[in-house]
Scaffold this motif. Structure first.
Motif, PDB file in Angstrom:
ATOM      1  N   TYR A  41      -0.390   6.542  18.878  1.00 25.75           N
ATOM      2  CA  TYR A  41      -1.533   7.177  18.220  1.00 25.75           C
ATOM      3  C   TYR A  41      -1.049   8.284  17.283  1.00 25.75           C
ATOM      4  O   TYR A  41      -1.553   8.428  16.160  1.00 25.75           O
ATOM      5  N   GLN A  42      -0.078   9.042  17.729  1.00 25.41           N
ATOM      6  CA  GLN A  42       0.444  10.113  16.878  1.00 25.41           C
ATOM      7  C   GLN A  42       1.054   9.547  15.596  1.00 25.41           C
ATOM      8  O   GLN A  42       0.902  10.137  14.519  1.00 25.41           O
ATOM      9  N   LEU A  43       1.727   8.404  15.709  1.00 24.23           N
ATOM     10  CA  LEU A  43       2.256   7.758  14.506  1.00 24.23           C
ATOM     11  C   LEU A  43       1.123   7.318  13.590  1.00 24.23           C
ATOM     12  O   LEU A  43       1.241   7.424  12.359  1.00 24.23           O
ATOM     13  N   ASP A  73      -3.827  12.577  21.356  1.00 21.07           N
ATOM     14  CA  ASP A  73      -4.260  11.200  21.573  1.00 21.07           C
ATOM     15  C   ASP A  73      -5.681  11.050  21.037  1.00 21.07           C
ATOM     16  O   ASP A  73      -6.316  12.033  20.632  1.00 21.07           O
ATOM     17  N   ALA A  74      -6.173   9.822  21.014  1.00 25.58           N
ATOM     18  CA  ALA A  74      -7.481   9.559  20.407  1.00 25.58           C
ATOM     19  C   ALA A  74      -8.603  10.309  21.111  1.00 25.58           C
ATOM     20  O   ALA A  74      -9.520  10.826  20.459  1.00 25.58           O
ATOM     21  N   ARG A  75      -8.537  10.396  22.424  1.00 26.90           N
ATOM     22  CA  ARG A  75      -9.606  11.075  23.161  1.00 26.90           C
ATOM     23  C   ARG A  75      -9.661  12.568  22.824  1.00 26.90           C
ATOM     24  O   ARG A  75     -10.739  13.130  22.625  1.00 26.90           O
ATOM     25  N   LYS A  76      -8.493  13.183  22.749  1.00 23.44           N
ATOM     26  CA  LYS A  76      -8.454  14.609  22.443  1.00 23.44           C
ATOM     27  C   LYS A  76      -8.795  14.878  20.975  1.00 23.44           C
ATOM     28  O   LYS A  76      -9.387  15.911  20.651  1.00 23.44           O
ATOM     29  N   MET A  77      -8.432  13.949  20.099  1.00 19.35           N
ATOM     30  CA  MET A  77      -8.803  14.103  18.693  1.00 19.35           C
ATOM     31  C   MET A  77     -10.315  14.013  18.536  1.00 19.35           C
ATOM     32  O   MET A  77     -10.930  14.799  17.804  1.00 19.35           O
ATOM     33  N   ALA A  78     -10.931  13.058  19.237  1.00 20.61           N
ATOM     34  CA  ALA A  78     -12.382  12.899  19.158  1.00 20.61           C
ATOM     35  C   ALA A  78     -13.110  14.082  19.787  1.00 20.61           C
ATOM     36  O   ALA A  78     -14.195  14.475  19.334  1.00 20.61           O
ATOM     37  N   ALA A  79     -12.521  14.658  20.834  1.00 19.63           N
ATOM     38  CA  ALA A  79     -13.162  15.775  21.534  1.00 19.63           C
ATOM     39  C   ALA A  79     -13.086  17.078  20.743  1.00 19.63           C
ATOM     40  O   ALA A  79     -13.939  17.968  20.905  1.00 19.63           O
ATOM     41  N   ALA A  80     -12.069  17.209  19.889  1.00 15.18           N
ATOM     42  CA  ALA A  80     -11.953  18.415  19.060  1.00 15.18           C
ATOM     43  C   ALA A  80     -13.094  18.437  18.053  1.00 15.18           C
ATOM     44  O   ALA A  80     -13.550  17.388  17.597  1.00 15.18           O
ATOM     45  N   ASP A  81     -13.568  19.617  17.710  1.00 18.25           N
ATOM     46  CA  ASP A  81     -14.630  19.653  16.701  1.00 18.25           C
ATOM     47  C   ASP A  81     -14.018  19.644  15.297  1.00 18.25           C
ATOM     48  O   ASP A  81     -12.808  19.827  15.123  1.00 18.25           O
ATOM     49  N   TRP A  82     -14.867  19.404  14.330  1.00 20.97           N
ATOM     50  CA  TRP A  82     -14.413  19.255  12.944  1.00 20.97           C
ATOM     51  C   TRP A  82     -13.634  20.477  12.473  1.00 20.97           C
ATOM     52  O   TRP A  82     -12.588  20.353  11.829  1.00 20.97           O
ATOM     53  N   THR A 103     -12.733  14.787   8.924  1.00 19.71           N
ATOM     54  CA  THR A 103     -13.822  13.857   9.245  1.00 19.71           C
ATOM     55  C   THR A 103     -13.271  12.478   9.573  1.00 19.71           C
ATOM     56  O   THR A 103     -13.669  11.848  10.563  1.00 19.71           O
ATOM     57  N   GLN A 104     -12.337  11.987   8.760  1.00 15.76           N
ATOM     58  CA  GLN A 104     -11.769  10.659   8.973  1.00 15.76           C
ATOM     59  C   GLN A 104     -11.012  10.568  10.293  1.00 15.76           C
ATOM     60  O   GLN A 104     -11.108   9.559  11.004  1.00 15.76           O
ATOM     61  N   LEU A 105     -10.285  11.620  10.641  1.00 19.92           N
ATOM     62  CA  LEU A 105      -9.549  11.609  11.900  1.00 19.92           C
ATOM     63  C   LEU A 105     -10.503  11.536  13.088  1.00 19.92           C
ATOM     64  O   LEU A 105     -10.244  10.814  14.060  1.00 19.92           O
ATOM     65  N   GLY A 106     -11.587  12.273  13.015  1.00 16.35           N
ATOM     66  CA  GLY A 106     -12.573  12.220  14.089  1.00 16.35           C
ATOM     67  C   GLY A 106     -13.236  10.863  14.190  1.00 16.35           C
ATOM     68  O   GLY A 106     -13.349  10.286  15.281  1.00 16.35           O
ATOM     69  N   ASP A 107     -13.648  10.329  13.046  1.00 13.87           N
ATOM     70  CA  ASP A 107     -14.294   9.007  13.032  1.00 13.87           C
ATOM     71  C   ASP A 107     -13.320   7.919  13.469  1.00 13.87           C
ATOM     72  O   ASP A 107     -13.689   6.988  14.193  1.00 13.87           O
ATOM     73  N   GLY A 108     -12.071   8.030  13.024  1.00 15.22           N
ATOM     74  CA  GLY A 108     -11.072   7.036  13.386  1.00 15.22           C
ATOM     75  C   GLY A 108     -10.773   7.050  14.880  1.00 15.22           C
ATOM     76  O   GLY A 108     -10.594   5.992  15.497  1.00 15.22           O
ATOM     77  N   ALA A 109     -10.717   8.245  15.459  1.00 15.84           N
ATOM     78  CA  ALA A 109     -10.479   8.350  16.899  1.00 15.84           C
ATOM     79  C   ALA A 109     -11.622   7.729  17.680  1.00 15.84           C
ATOM     80  O   ALA A 109     -11.401   7.012  18.669  1.00 15.84           O
ATOM     81  N   GLU A 110     -12.845   7.962  17.230  1.00 13.96           N
ATOM     82  CA  GLU A 110     -14.017   7.376  17.894  1.00 13.96           C
ATOM     83  C   GLU A 110     -13.977   5.855  17.812  1.00 13.96           C
ATOM     84  O   GLU A 110     -14.243   5.151  18.793  1.00 13.96           O
ATOM     85  N   LEU A 111     -13.638   5.340  16.643  1.00 16.85           N
ATOM     86  CA  LEU A 111     -13.578   3.891  16.469  1.00 16.85           C
ATOM     87  C   LEU A 111     -12.481   3.290  17.348  1.00 16.85           C
ATOM     88  O   LEU A 111     -12.674   2.235  17.983  1.00 16.85           O
ATOM     89  N   GLY A 117     -10.176   1.258  23.398  1.00 22.70           N
ATOM     90  CA  GLY A 117      -9.952   2.197  24.482  1.00 22.70           C
ATOM     91  C   GLY A 117      -8.960   3.284  24.130  1.00 22.70           C
ATOM     92  O   GLY A 117      -8.327   3.876  25.011  1.00 22.70           O
ATOM     93  N   GLY A 118      -8.804   3.539  22.827  1.00 23.80           N
ATOM     94  CA  GLY A 118      -7.870   4.562  22.371  1.00 23.80           C
ATOM     95  C   GLY A 118      -6.417   4.126  22.363  1.00 23.80           C
ATOM     96  O   GLY A 118      -5.531   4.932  22.086  1.00 23.80           O
ATOM     97  N   ASP A 119      -6.161   2.845  22.634  1.00 28.24           N
ATOM     98  CA  ASP A 119      -4.796   2.333  22.781  1.00 28.24           C
ATOM     99  C   ASP A 119      -4.456   1.404  21.612  1.00 28.24           C
ATOM    100  O   ASP A 119      -4.986   0.297  21.511  1.00 28.24           O
TER     101      ASP A 119
END
Length: 218
Positions: A41-43, A73-82, A103-111, A117-119
């Protein structure tokens, strides 16, 4: 120059290139890349940042700041606020594109969470060994265009064998500047398989900075 002398010159050029610039962008960003969810995910995040029209050093610094702020990771990226994402990007000097990228990082993590499953490995599974299909799946994520997908695949080839050899786009431009073969398969034969990702990254640096050619004696 004979074919034998050409081959010897290519070997010398590649050896000098790897000695001076043989480091992946993932390594620069502090990512210990392996086939597990967090570093992959970091890559993905790093590839997103590197694909913008901004200096690679700034993209690497911004990635480090995001990870240092806990967005590993995706979960922590999505949990962070904008604003947290904007602040981390700004700390790394990634200011020109910080708001849109946050915005894109948040949306991408959610997707990524919703579909995989973030993997990122599940994306690989869906591609069923087809690098072209994998590239298309990567491009479905916000902010990951053709350049971002190419960066991810170049860097991940060391841990995902089906992607090897991945030397294209900017890397091929670097090979041309260095007087190396223009065929990916021929280039791949100049290094050990475990060196392929670092070699591709070094070729990209040669494409982006003409001084790299001078440093390796070309």
């Amino acid at each position: 120059m004979s074919a034998a002398r050409d081959a010897e010159q290519h070997r010398r050029t590649v050896a000098a290139l790897l000695r001076t610039h043989g480091r992946t962008y993932a390594e620069e960003a502090g990512i210990r890349l392996r086939d597990t969810p967090q570093p992959l995910y970091q890559l993905l995040v790093l590839s997103h940042l590197l694909s913008a029209r901004i200096r690679a050093s700034v993209a690497v610094a911004a990635a480090r700041c995001l990870f240092a702020a806990g967005m590993k990771d995706a979960r922590k990226m999505a949990a962070a606020d904008w604003q947290q994402r904007v602040d981390a990007l700004g700390e790394g000097g990634y200011r020109r594109y910080d708001e849109r990228t946050a915005t894109q990082l948040g949306d991408g993590a959610e997707l990524l969470l919703d579909r995989y499953g973030g993997d990122v490995r599940r994306m690989r599974e869906r591609a069923e060994g087809d690098a072209g299909r994998l590239s298309a799946l990567l491009r479905e994520l916000p902010g990951i265009g053709p350049a971002g997908a190419d960066i991810f695949l170049r860097e991940v080839q060391g841990v995902w064998p089906e992607v090897f050899p991945r030397i294209d786009g900017k890397a091929l431009q670097g090979a041309e500047r260095l007087g190396l073969p223009g065929d990916p398969a021929a280039l791949a034969k100049l290094v050990k398989r475990e060196q392929a990702a670092a070699f591709a990254a070094a070729l990209v640096r040669a494409a982006l900075d003409k001084e790299v050619a001078e440093e390796v004696g070309v």
